[in-house]
Design an enzyme around this catalytic site. Structure first.
Site, PDB file in Angstrom:
ATOM      1  N   CYS A   1       0.946  -1.219  -0.129  1.00 41.25           N
ATOM      2  CA  CYS A   1       0.026   0.105  -0.002  1.00 41.25           C
ATOM      3  C   CYS A   1       0.766   1.124  -0.027  1.00 41.25           C
ATOM      4  CB  CYS A   1      -0.920  -0.005   1.097  1.00 41.25           C
ATOM      5  SG  CYS A   1      -1.480   1.682   1.741  1.00 41.25           S
ATOM      6  N   GLU A   2       0.702   2.104  -1.133  1.00 41.84           N
ATOM      7  CA  GLU A   2       1.559   3.363  -1.073  1.00 41.84           C
ATOM      8  C   GLU A   2       1.369   4.326   0.147  1.00 41.84           C
ATOM      9  OE1 GLU A   2      -0.744   6.352  -4.078  1.00 41.84           O
ATOM     10  OE2 GLU A   2       0.659   4.777  -5.072  1.00 41.84           O
ATOM     11  N   HIS A   3       0.154   4.087   0.831  1.00 46.53           N
ATOM     12  CA  HIS A   3      -0.199   5.078   1.900  1.00 46.53           C
ATOM     13  C   HIS A   3       0.423   4.810   3.376  1.00 46.53           C
ATOM     14  CE1 HIS A   3      -4.116   5.563  -0.703  1.00 46.53           C
ATOM     15  NE2 HIS A   3      -3.226   6.582  -0.947  1.00 46.53           N
ATOM     16  N   HIS A   4       0.659   3.538   3.366  1.00 49.34           N
ATOM     17  CA  HIS A   4       1.326   2.995   4.821  1.00 49.34           C
ATOM     18  C   HIS A   4       2.424   2.068   4.536  1.00 49.34           C
ATOM     19  CE1 HIS A   4      -2.895   3.894   5.516  1.00 49.34           C
ATOM     20  NE2 HIS A   4      -2.758   4.750   6.367  1.00 49.34           N
TER      21      HIS A   4
ATOM     22  N   GLN B   1      -4.797  -0.536  -4.902  1.00 46.31           N
ATOM     23  CA  GLN B   1      -5.789  -1.736  -5.664  1.00 46.31           C
ATOM     24  C   GLN B   1      -6.402  -1.202  -6.927  1.00 46.31           C
ATOM     25  OE1 GLN B   1      -7.747  -4.534  -3.339  1.00 46.31           O
ATOM     26  NE2 GLN B   1      -9.237  -4.973  -4.904  1.00 46.31           N
TER      27      GLN B   1
ATOM     28  N   HIS C   1      -6.136  -5.870   2.857  1.00 45.40           N
ATOM     29  CA  HIS C   1      -5.208  -4.916   3.310  1.00 45.40           C
ATOM     30  C   HIS C   1      -4.837  -4.992   4.397  1.00 45.40           C
ATOM     31  CE1 HIS C   1      -5.951  -2.630  -0.839  1.00 45.40           C
ATOM     32  NE2 HIS C   1      -6.964  -3.509  -0.999  1.00 45.40           N
TER      33      HIS C   1
ATOM     34  N   CYS D   1      -3.300  -2.561   6.105  1.00 41.87           N
ATOM     35  CA  CYS D   1      -3.584  -0.996   6.835  1.00 41.87           C
ATOM     36  C   CYS D   1      -5.102  -1.083   7.148  1.00 41.87           C
ATOM     37  CB  CYS D   1      -3.373  -0.238   5.499  1.00 41.87           C
ATOM     38  SG  CYS D   1      -4.353  -0.246   3.876  1.00 41.87           S
TER      39      CYS D   1
END
Length: 194
Positions: A85-88, A126, A154, A156
């Site tokens: 995940c590019e956010h976390h 995704q 996920h 996250c």
């Protein structure tokens, strides 16, 4: 691909030094026995998990597109994937099903799985990954249509934040004749759920 997955030894060492700093900032002792080699292991793992940035789609396909007339739909379902995940920078994983309507050309089945990895092995969301897979099938095959369904879990959402352990995320992307033909979409969905 080489053992550092396209990154130089110097870059791997730089990444490892950052992991060592992170461990210290978190209150750990990177010099203790259990963590001594962790920064380098983590750097090499990150090189592996992001190798998609350093790959080329045409090299993956490697002339595995063949002339073929007659198939109405080709589906490879249940292709497992692992991404970050590019956010976390936490893993998400699951399965991808890819279907396409050939326009006189087919692709080696394993190449579809490799193209899934090509996009999964990078910082990702995704929804974008699903669209990228659909787009490359259309582009490289000149297919009449393509449809991709991704079912992801996920971490996250499971091990932080809302902590919803049973959650799944479905993303669907269509192109070409799948955009307008509900019958084809239904046939694809029935086939992957069979």
């Amino acid at each position: 691909m080489d053992k550092n997955y396209g990154l130089s030894e110097a870059t791997i060492r730089d990444i490892a030094s950052h992991y060592e700093a992170i461990l210290s900032l978190l209150g750990e002792d990177p010099a203790r026995e259990g963590l001594l080699k962790t920064p380098m292991r983590a750097a090499k793992a990150m090189a592996y998990l992001t190798r998609g940035y350093r790959q080329d789609a045409d090299e993956i396909i490697n002339d595995a597109i063949f002339t073929h007339e007659g198939s109405k739909m080709v589906i490879v379902k249940g292709i497992e994937f692992y991404s970050l995940c590019e956010h976390h920078i936490l893993p998400f994983y699951g399965t991808v099903s890819v279907g396409y309507i050939p326009n006189g050309r087919t692709i080696g089945l394993s190449k579809l799985a490799r193209l899934v990895d090509f996009y999964a092995r990078r910082m990702q969301v995704q929804e974008r990954m699903t669209a990228q897979i659909c787009s490359i099938v259309m582009e490289k095959l000149g297919a009449k249509g393509a449809m991709v369904v991704c079912d992801g879990e996920h971490l996250c959402m499971k091990m932080r934040g809302v902590e919803k352990q049973l959650s799944h995320t479905l993303s669907i992307e269509t192109a070409g004749v799948f955009d307008s033909d509900h019958t084809l979409r239904d046939e694809f969905l029935r086939a992957i759920n069979h």
